[in-house]
Structure formats: C-alpha cells, structure tokens
Write a protein that holds these residues in place. Structure first.
Motif, PDB file in Angstrom:
ATOM      1  N   VAL A 169      77.492   2.171  55.675  1.00  0.00           N
ATOM      2  CA  VAL A 169      77.080   2.847  56.340  1.00  0.00           C
ATOM      3  C   VAL A 169      76.385   3.911  55.091  1.00  0.00           C
ATOM      4  CG1 VAL A 169      76.371   4.470  58.633  1.00  0.00           C
ATOM      5  CG2 VAL A 169      77.741   2.117  58.837  1.00  0.00           C
ATOM      6  N   THR A 170      75.014   4.529  55.149  1.00  0.00           N
ATOM      7  CA  THR A 170      75.093   6.012  54.404  1.00  0.00           C
ATOM      8  C   THR A 170      76.010   6.524  55.145  1.00  0.00           C
ATOM      9  OG1 THR A 170      73.082   6.235  55.476  1.00  0.00           O
ATOM     10  CG2 THR A 170      73.413   4.960  53.267  1.00  0.00           C
ATOM     11  N   PRO A 171      76.424   7.873  54.250  1.00  0.00           N
ATOM     12  CA  PRO A 171      76.722   9.136  55.667  1.00  0.00           C
ATOM     13  C   PRO A 171      75.904   9.604  55.872  1.00  0.00           C
ATOM     14  CG  PRO A 171      77.008   9.290  52.362  1.00  0.00           C
ATOM     15  CD  PRO A 171      76.039   8.146  52.825  1.00  0.00           C
ATOM     16  N   ASP A 172      74.599   9.908  56.014  1.00  0.00           N
ATOM     17  CA  ASP A 172      73.578  10.644  57.405  1.00  0.00           C
ATOM     18  C   ASP A 172      73.295   9.382  58.687  1.00  0.00           C
ATOM     19  OD1 ASP A 172      72.740   8.564  55.671  1.00  0.00           O
ATOM     20  OD2 ASP A 172      70.237   9.253  56.235  1.00  0.00           O
ATOM     21  N   ARG A 173      74.381   8.531  57.971  1.00  0.00           N
ATOM     22  CA  ARG A 173      73.992   7.723  59.941  1.00  0.00           C
ATOM     23  C   ARG A 173      75.144   7.533  60.448  1.00  0.00           C
ATOM     24  NH1 ARG A 173      70.572   2.926  58.181  1.00  0.00           N
ATOM     25  NH2 ARG A 173      70.233   2.477  60.182  1.00  0.00           N
ATOM     26  N   GLY A 174      75.884   8.679  60.186  1.00  0.00           N
ATOM     27  CA  GLY A 174      77.617   8.433  61.080  1.00  0.00           C
ATOM     28  C   GLY A 174      77.409   7.767  62.514  1.00  0.00           C
ATOM     29  N   TYR A 175      76.429   7.844  62.984  1.00  0.00           N
ATOM     30  CA  TYR A 175      76.428   7.042  64.790  1.00  0.00           C
ATOM     31  C   TYR A 175      76.836   5.628  64.018  1.00  0.00           C
ATOM     32  CZ  TYR A 175      71.323   6.331  62.926  1.00  0.00           C
ATOM     33  OH  TYR A 175      70.153   5.374  62.865  1.00  0.00           O
ATOM     34  N   CYS A 176      76.535   5.301  63.554  1.00  0.00           N
ATOM     35  CA  CYS A 176      76.653   4.141  63.476  1.00  0.00           C
ATOM     36  C   CYS A 176      78.070   3.571  62.910  1.00  0.00           C
ATOM     37  CB  CYS A 176      75.732   3.180  61.844  1.00  0.00           C
ATOM     38  SG  CYS A 176      73.776   2.998  62.423  1.00  0.00           S
ATOM     39  N   PHE A 177      79.218   4.784  62.730  1.00  0.00           N
ATOM     40  CA  PHE A 177      80.387   3.870  63.156  1.00  0.00           C
ATOM     41  C   PHE A 177      80.378   3.812  64.095  1.00  0.00           C
ATOM     42  CE2 PHE A 177      80.324   5.469  58.848  1.00  0.00           C
ATOM     43  CZ  PHE A 177      81.557   5.425  58.446  1.00  0.00           C
ATOM     44  N   SER A 178      80.308   3.204  65.303  1.00  0.00           N
ATOM     45  CA  SER A 178      79.993   3.125  66.746  1.00  0.00           C
ATOM     46  C   SER A 178      79.489   1.461  67.596  1.00  0.00           C
ATOM     47  CB  SER A 178      79.969   3.954  67.405  1.00  0.00           C
ATOM     48  OG  SER A 178      78.969   3.815  67.370  1.00  0.00           O
ATOM     49  N   VAL A 179      80.211   1.160  67.824  1.00  0.00           N
ATOM     50  CA  VAL A 179      79.210  -0.188  68.768  1.00  0.00           C
ATOM     51  C   VAL A 179      78.034   0.118  68.809  1.00  0.00           C
ATOM     52  CG1 VAL A 179      79.489  -1.918  70.350  1.00  0.00           C
ATOM     53  CG2 VAL A 179      81.763  -1.450  68.741  1.00  0.00           C
ATOM     54  N   GLY A 181      76.144   2.855  68.090  1.00  0.00           N
ATOM     55  CA  GLY A 181      74.884   3.250  67.232  1.00  0.00           C
ATOM     56  C   GLY A 181      74.988   1.758  66.406  1.00  0.00           C
ATOM     57  N   VAL A 182      75.858   0.698  66.126  1.00  0.00           N
ATOM     58  CA  VAL A 182      75.390  -0.543  65.826  1.00  0.00           C
ATOM     59  C   VAL A 182      74.188  -1.506  66.693  1.00  0.00           C
ATOM     60  CG1 VAL A 182      76.019  -2.787  64.646  1.00  0.00           C
ATOM     61  CG2 VAL A 182      77.052  -0.435  64.032  1.00  0.00           C
ATOM     62  N   ALA A 183      74.431  -1.568  67.986  1.00  0.00           N
ATOM     63  CA  ALA A 183      74.382  -1.701  68.764  1.00  0.00           C
ATOM     64  C   ALA A 183      72.419  -1.487  69.076  1.00  0.00           C
ATOM     65  CB  ALA A 183      74.936  -1.992  70.468  1.00  0.00           C
ATOM     66  N   ARG A 184      72.310  -0.224  69.033  1.00  0.00           N
ATOM     67  CA  ARG A 184      71.084   0.694  69.193  1.00  0.00           C
ATOM     68  C   ARG A 184      70.212  -0.052  67.613  1.00  0.00           C
ATOM     69  NH1 ARG A 184      68.957   4.572  71.967  1.00  0.00           N
ATOM     70  NH2 ARG A 184      71.073   5.441  72.085  1.00  0.00           N
ATOM     71  N   GLU A 185      70.538   0.200  66.937  1.00  0.00           N
ATOM     72  CA  GLU A 185      69.942  -0.140  65.596  1.00  0.00           C
ATOM     73  C   GLU A 185      69.439  -1.768  65.212  1.00  0.00           C
ATOM     74  OE1 GLU A 185      68.870   1.603  62.998  1.00  0.00           O
ATOM     75  OE2 GLU A 185      69.575   3.365  64.764  1.00  0.00           O
ATOM     76  N   TYR A 186      70.544  -3.019  66.182  1.00  0.00           N
ATOM     77  CA  TYR A 186      70.400  -4.647  66.398  1.00  0.00           C
ATOM     78  C   TYR A 186      69.297  -4.206  66.819  1.00  0.00           C
ATOM     79  CZ  TYR A 186      70.829  -8.924  66.706  1.00  0.00           C
ATOM     80  OH  TYR A 186      70.906 -10.337  66.709  1.00  0.00           O
ATOM     81  N   ALA A 187      68.949  -3.649  68.010  1.00  0.00           N
ATOM     82  CA  ALA A 187      68.033  -3.875  68.929  1.00  0.00           C
ATOM     83  C   ALA A 187      66.617  -3.484  67.900  1.00  0.00           C
ATOM     84  CB  ALA A 187      68.233  -3.024  70.517  1.00  0.00           C
ATOM     85  N   LEU A 188      66.150  -2.661  67.816  1.00  0.00           N
ATOM     86  CA  LEU A 188      65.491  -2.342  66.927  1.00  0.00           C
ATOM     87  C   LEU A 188      65.054  -3.094  66.389  1.00  0.00           C
ATOM     88  CD1 LEU A 188      66.228   2.065  66.067  1.00  0.00           C
ATOM     89  CD2 LEU A 188      64.881   0.742  67.896  1.00  0.00           C
TER      90      LEU A 188
END
Length: 832
Positions: A169-179, A181-188
């Motif tokens: 995860v790049t530093p600007d996308r800290g919300y992906c340090f969680s299920v 955030g990753v679930a949101r990105e996977y749905a997108l």
C-alpha cells in the motif's frame, strides 16, 4: 504490509464462488494495490480433530513424564499416540496430525516407536501448526461448533487451508490498512456489492453508536503546541464496559484472523481492539478503568517528563510528543500513553481488571509520525495514524469494541458516552470536468468523471461555473486536496490500461554540455591512471574536523548541521571530500584490501546558519521571501579528490598535473606548509592564475594515525568547478606535425633548496623557447657535493623545428639560453 484474508474480505465485498487468492490479487492490482506475497500455511495431508479417550502418565528413566494416550480420530478404534504435554484432560478435543501429514517447516509425520510405544500420529501444539508461538502445551479446541468432533477436518476448521494475500500500500492510501478499505477497493475493481463496516451501524454491530452524554468520562483536548497549526487530537471517544471477564479466551475465529493478519493473540481485550483496528482501520486502546483518575487530558509533554510504555521501557519524552494523561495528582499530571503510538504500563489491562475504558481517537498525522520515529517505536496504530485515519470512525470503532467485549467477555456497557469532537469537514474541490481528459489524453465524459468520483465515496454537485463540479472528498481520503488528486482517482478507477502508450519523438540532442564533458574527462583520466571511483555519503561527524587536523579558525569547521540527520553520529554536511574519502579508504583497508587508490567527484557544502523564513500553513511566502531563501542556500561547489596508499607525494602531484594537461589548464605549484590535512613539508598548493584550485601531497602523520591510514598516505582535493572554469574557451588548435628528427638535451641546474621546482621548470621552458617540444623534470639531487642548502634539478629537453634538422650549435644555443634564463629568474647555475 496489510494482509487480505478472503473470508473476512467476503463479509464486506462480493466474491464470486470459487474466487481464489490469485484472482483477488489480480483484481486489486487494477486499482493500484500490488501483490507483495501470497502466504500459505505449509500444512498438508491428514490433519483431524481428535478426542482424548484415555491417557496414562509414564515416567521415563531420564526423569521426563510422557502420556500414552488413546485418541478417537473418527475411526473404528482409537489411535495410540505418545504426547509430552500435560495441559489436556480426558474428553478434550485436540488436533491430531496422522501419518502422511506434513507440518510447517517440511516436518513429515510418520508412525514411529518412541518411549516403548508406537506413536501413530502426533497431537499438535499451536506453534507446530504455525498458529502462534505457544509451545508450552498442545492446542486444546474450545468454543467450537456442536458438529465439530472426532474426524472433523482440522485444516478447514483452523483455516490452515486458506491462503493469505499480503499487499503493498502506498503511503497516501492509509485507508487500505483495513479490511474496510481493501474491500471497498476490491468492489470498485470488480463492480460487485460492498457493505461498509464503517457506517454508524456496521455489519455485526448490535447497536448504533449512541450520542454523547453529559456524564461521560471527562476528556479535555489541551494541545497548546500544535504542529503546522494542526491540533494533535481533534476527536476523542471514550466508552466504559464493566464486569469484563478478561480471562475469557478469544474465540477461535478471531484468533485465526489475527494470526492470518500477522498479529499474535494476547488476551480478550487486546485481541478485540486489534481485531477492530484490522477491520475498520481505526486504532483503539483499552485501559483498566480502576487505574484511571478523571479527567483524561490530551496534551504535549513537559520538559523532562518520562513514562513507561507497554513494552516496559522507560522513555524520556519530547516536548513535541502528544500524550494521553490522567490526573491522580492534578490536571493532566501523569502520562498514560504516547498518543497514537503506544499505551502506558500503569493503566494496562491485566488479570485483575474488571472494568475497561475504551479509547478511540483521531490524531494529527505529522504529530504521530514524528513521535513514532523519535522513539523508534513503530506500531500498528502509528502506521495507520501517520497515513491518515477517517475522523468519522472513532464512535463506530468504539461501539464495535464495546459490543465484542459485551458479547465475548460478559461485560455491561455504561450508558454514559464521551465524544469530544473538534473535527472539520473535508474542503470542497472545484474540478473542471474536462481536466482528466486534457491531462491524460483519454476522452473521459463528464458523466464518467462524476460517476467515478461518486463511486469513490465523494459528494459531487454541479459547480457554479459551466463545465465544473464541486467535489467533497470522503472523510477516509485525506490525501484528496487538489483537482489533480481527483484526476488521478478517475484514471486509476477507469483503468490505466485505457491510456495509450505513445513514445515521443526524441529531438536531436547536443550531447553533454561543455562543463559536463570536461568533468567526464577528469573522471576518465583518473580511471585510466588506475584509480577506482567511489561514492560516499556526504554526512560526517563533528569530530572529523579534529581528525583532519583543521585549525580552530578553519572555514571548513563551519559545517551545516542537518535538522533531521539519518544518524546522530553524522549530523553535518561535509565541507571537504577528504572528510569522507579517507574514511572509505580506511574501511577498505580494514576489510582486507592491501592497497587503496580511490577517487570521488561530489559536492561539498560551505554552510551558513540561516533561520527559516517560511511562514506556517504552507502558503506562498511572496517573491521577497523566496529571493531571501534562494540567497540563503549554501554554496555547494563540486570537488574532485583522491586518496592513494603506498605512493609518494610526487605521484599524487603527478595526478594533478595530468588532470591539468587533459583539460589544457596551466597550473602552478607552490609549497604550502599550513594546509591540513597535509604534511607541512610535503604539500603543494595548486593554482591557475590567481585562482586557488586545491592542494595535493602527503597526509600528516597525526592525520594518518587518527584516520587509521598507513603512514605517508597521499591525497589531493581540487575545486572541480574552478578547474573547469579555468579551461580556455578558445578551441585547441592542432599543431603541424614536424617530419624532422628530435634533438635531445639534458640540463642540470643547481638552485637554493627553498626555490620551488615549478619556478625552475617555468624558467627552463621560457629559455628553451619555441623549439622546446617538451620539458620534463626527471631528477632531484641533494648532497655534500652541492653544498649546504642547495639542490640539483635535472630537466630533459626535447627540441624540434618544423622546417629543418637542428644542428649541434642550435641545441647548444638553446641550452645556454636555458641556463641564462634560470640564472636570471631563480639564481640557477649549471651543475658541473
């Protein structure tokens, strides 16, 4: 790095049946979440649940007591298994590896005779299964479903068959340090359904977060030293759960997910807070309520203040540290945690804890990042806070922790709620809907732009100007602050593959600039002379000036000190290349090199201390301030230097003269008895006209000793920028090659010892005139035959004319002219 556990991900994002970890990794790559590694348990073969039927303790000759067990594994008869652990009883459910199974570490299980029995399998501990470090006893299964019994597949039950995806995860996308955030990105990425566990009523939550009450645990936000104008804490939620059974075990499903996410189960309160952090991305902390005294005060540390953190380390606090404190002896007097980094040992939840205070707060990213680095204390919490956490999450996360403590620990939640909220809404960004297409070259329509931003979670409204929209980023995306940030999101979610690869035509170039070409010539000449080019870090210790023997008033001691050095041992920028090059030479010798001949081309910094003129807030300071800042930038000339062991001063001076010849610069050499780090009697000052280029010679004995270099090590350092500037601007015109033979003439001149050889050489060249093709000094002699204070310098003259063969008379005439010129200039006489 975050871990993606597929069943956990599937609770919040739609996964098609049969989707494997490889497919999930490929889908996440499309939205910029790169695969780091896919982790597997390493367990194969028959691994089953067994029930202990009987056992007998048998003491061995070596004093060890083993248990000879009969274990029901769902077959017609129990299996006999030898076990060294004693933490189980009859009817306990255990995990049994049958012959043919392979455990982590490529440990194959077979039936084997041991302690007088044939052990037909192995009863496993958590460590042997790769589920943790507990090796004190075997793993006893508790709180399992009613249908779990002997013969149940333990690989599926324990999740050992699940592969876990680790992502980058790049530093600007800290919300992906969680299920979340990753679930949101996977749905997108897939277009599937998404359930946001960060909403006020998250999945699995018994109740929505209640509104704050007046009788909640008192909390005061008292940051009187904000960084960049941002308060260290702008939200603090506190909830109380009473009567928690802290000894209650965390359920197996929770422990399994924690382990799969790279965390070790500890106790129920700690496991619950870690689980919620992994799920939502909001760190929380549990305090023993019985050790707290209201109010909790969030403030900066005071000078000399100390505290002991959960890792039992007594830490000296910095005035920039943001602290969580309580008030047993006055307002905010006792530090009980470094905010966003680690809690304190004094309020830790322990075996005697019954009432728990749950903290969920929002902290400033820079404050937390600096504290974690300052104390060398990176934690899972600080990793998230320093990247930015959703300020709307604290009440949701606190409620989730409360629900789990009530459900799993038998606790009772207080109705009193504390929520001190000073957060501000994200700023609205005005975006021209044409901007993504104009910057990227893909014809995105206005509808595509707005749909993409809404899918991102942003609020998009029509702008006041035609062709614009007003975008309010979601609270979990603090990195979206400018229109180009939104353009990047449109491009990312619409697919990078839509951007065509168009290679621009390379314009005809002019190659290297004149100065770059000349610098390359210097580096090439040194390499051809046998030196190895190196690159050293430009950071030095203040003690290097003493080691180099620099005088107290030497300008090179006025080094620029870094505000954030990589190491406190080397906080200054070098003012000479020899400060780092000599250290590199000593390091190579210390590692076995017999001889060292190294060179470096690099910047040195002539520092001057200038206070910062930049205003707070990051606004443009104005042209006048910018001009002052530019004027305050220290001089950074480019130097070239070399260090050579097992050579003499003449050799290194010869290198300097070689560089001068390569560039076509006329240089002069003169003795310099007062230039550190060189020997006072073996140092040459190198000049070109009135410009000082540098020095060359033998290092002083005390310098060699201080730097652990061999005695009589030689070196030079030149200002390369000044040397290049001294190169004549006129192009070098080739001279006509003469077809006539060369005439050789040697001249030995006796002069005073104090006369520099360079002055005598200049006199010889002047006397030889245009017929001199070359003049070289080839011998220096001193002895009783010459008399006290005298030396003899012998020069080899090579004479040639363009239009004739020189006669003996003509060469004799040149010789006489040389002697006469030397006598006039330096008092030289022909050696008899």
């Amino acid at each position: 790095m975050p871990y993606v556990v597929l069943p956990w991900l599937a609770e919040h994002a739609e996964l098609a049946a049969g989707t494997g970890v490889d497919e999930v990794a490929a889908d996440l790559v499309r939205v910029g979440l790169e695969e780091e590694e896919i982790h597997t348990s390493g367990v194969t073969g028959p691994l089953t649940v067994g029930r202990v039927v009987t056992y007998a303790d048998e003491k061995q000759k070596n004093g060890k007591t083993i248990r000879w067990c009969q274990v029901d594994v769902g077959e017609d008869s129990p299996r006999g298994i030898v076990c060294g652990a004693h933490n189980f009883a009859v009817d306990d459910l255990v995990v049994v590896a049958l012959p043919g199974a392979v455990l982590p570490g490529d440990f194959a299980i077979t039936a084997r005779k041991t302690y007088g029995h044939v052990s037909d399998g192995m009863i496993c501990s958590a460590r042997e299964l790769g589920l943790g470090e507990d090796h004190e006893g075997i793993l006893v299964l508790t709180e399992v479903a009613d249908d779990v019994g002997p013969g149940t597949d333990a690989i599926e039950l324990l999740g050992l068959g699940e592969s876990v995806l680790e992502i980058n995860v790049t530093p600007d996308r800290g919300y992906c340090f969680s299920v979340r955030g990753v679930a949101r990105e996977y749905a997108l990425a897939t277009g599937g359904a998404y359930t946001d566990p960060g909403l006020p009523v998250p999945a699995g939550s018994a109740t929505p977060p209640p509104s704050p009450t007046q009788d909640g645990f008192a909390v005061v936000l008292a940051d009187d030293a904000p960084i960049r104008g941002a308060q260290g804490a702008d939200r603090f939620v506190a909830r109380v759960v009473r009567g928690v059974d802290v000894a209650a075990p965390s359920p197996d499903w929770m422990q399994r997910r924690l382990r799969q996410s790279g965390m070790r189960p500890v106790s129920l309160p700690v496991d619950v807070t870690n689980y919620v952090m992994l799920e939502l991305g909001q760190p929380t902390h549990a305090y023993d309520l019985g050790t707290l005294t209201a109010p909790i005060v969030v403030r900066r540390a005071r000078a000399g203040e100390r505290m002991t953190t959960l890792d039992d380390v007594d830490r000296r606090l910095d005035p920039e540290d943001l602290l969580i404190t309580d008030s047993p002896d006055g307002e905010g007097s006792r530090a009980i945690g470094i905010a966003g980094v680690m809690g304190g040992a004094a309020t830790e939840v322990g075996p005697l804890t019954r009432d728990v205070l749950v903290e969920a707060a929002h902290f400033d990213t820079v404050t937390i990042a600096r504290a974690a680095r300052r104390h060398r204390l990176p934690s899972e919490a600080s990793r998230r806070f320093e990247r930015g956490v959703d300020p709307e999450l604290p009440p949701v996360a606190a409620q989730r922790v409360v629900d789990l403590l009530v459900q799993l620990g038998g606790g009772r939640a207080d109705e009193a709620v504390t929520d001190v909220d000073a957060t501000t809404a994200p700023a609205t960004i005005v975006l021209g809907t044409h901007l993504p297409a104009s910057l990227v070259g893909v014809p995105y329509t206005e509808q595509e732009v707005t749909e993409t931003l809404r899918a991102l979670g942003a609020d998009v409204r029509a702008g006041e100007l035609a062709g614009t929209v007003e975008v309010t980023p979601p609270t979990w995306r603090p990195d979206l602050v400018e229109p180009v940030d939104l353009v990047e999101e449109v491009v990312r979610l619409r697919g990078y593959e839509a951007i065509g690869s168009i290679v621009p035509a390379a314009p005809a170039g002019r190659g290297l600039s004149r100065d770059a070409w000349l610098r390359r010539s210097v580096e090439r000449a040194l390499a051809e002379a046998g030196l190895v080019q190196v690159l050293t870090y430009p950071f030095v210790s203040p003690g290097v000036h003493d080691a180099l023997g620099e005088h107290a008033d030497d300008p090179r001691r006025h080094a620029l000190r870094l505000a954030n050095p990589l190491t406190e041992e080397a906080p200054e920028l070098r003012t000479s290349l020899l400060a780092t090059l000599t250290a590199a030479a000593a390091r190579n010798l210390g590692r076995g090199a017999e001889r060292v001949a190294i060179t470096e081309t690099g910047m040195v910094t002539h520092g001057r201390a200038v206070p910062s003129l930049l205003p707070d807030g990051g606004a443009y300071p104005g042209d006048e301030i910018v001009a002052q800042l530019e004027a305050a930038v220290p001089d950074q000339p480019r130097h070239v230097a070399a260090v050579v062991t097992h050579a003499d001063a003449e050799a290194v001076i010869g290198l300097v003269l070689r560089l001068a010849r390569v560039l076509g610069v006329d240089v002069a050499l003169a003795a310099d008895p007062d230039r550190s780090p060189f020997h006072p009697g073996r140092c040459a000052r190198v000049t070109a006209g009135d410009t000082l280029l540098g020095h060359a010679g033998e290092l002083a004995p005390q310098v060699c000793a201080a730097l652990e270099l061999p005695a009589r090590t030689v070196a030079f350092e030149l200002d390369l920028d000044a040397l290049v500037a001294a190169v004549p601007l006129e192009p070098v015109r080739p001279t006509r090659l003469s077809t006539f033979p060369v005439a050789k003439e040697d001249v030995a001149l006796v002069v005073d010892e104090a006369v520099p050889a360079a002055d005598v050489l200049a006199a010889v060249r002047a006397g030889a005139g245009e017929l001199a093709e070359s003049v070289e000094l080839f011998d220096v002699y001193t002895g009783d035959q010459l008399g006290a204070g005298k030396k003899s310098l012998a020069f080899a003259l090579r004479l040639r004319a363009d239009d004739r063969t020189l006669t003996a008379a003509e060469t004799a005439e040149v010789r006489d002219a040389v002697v006469a010129e030397a006598g006039q200039r330096v008092g030289g006489v022909l050696r008899g």
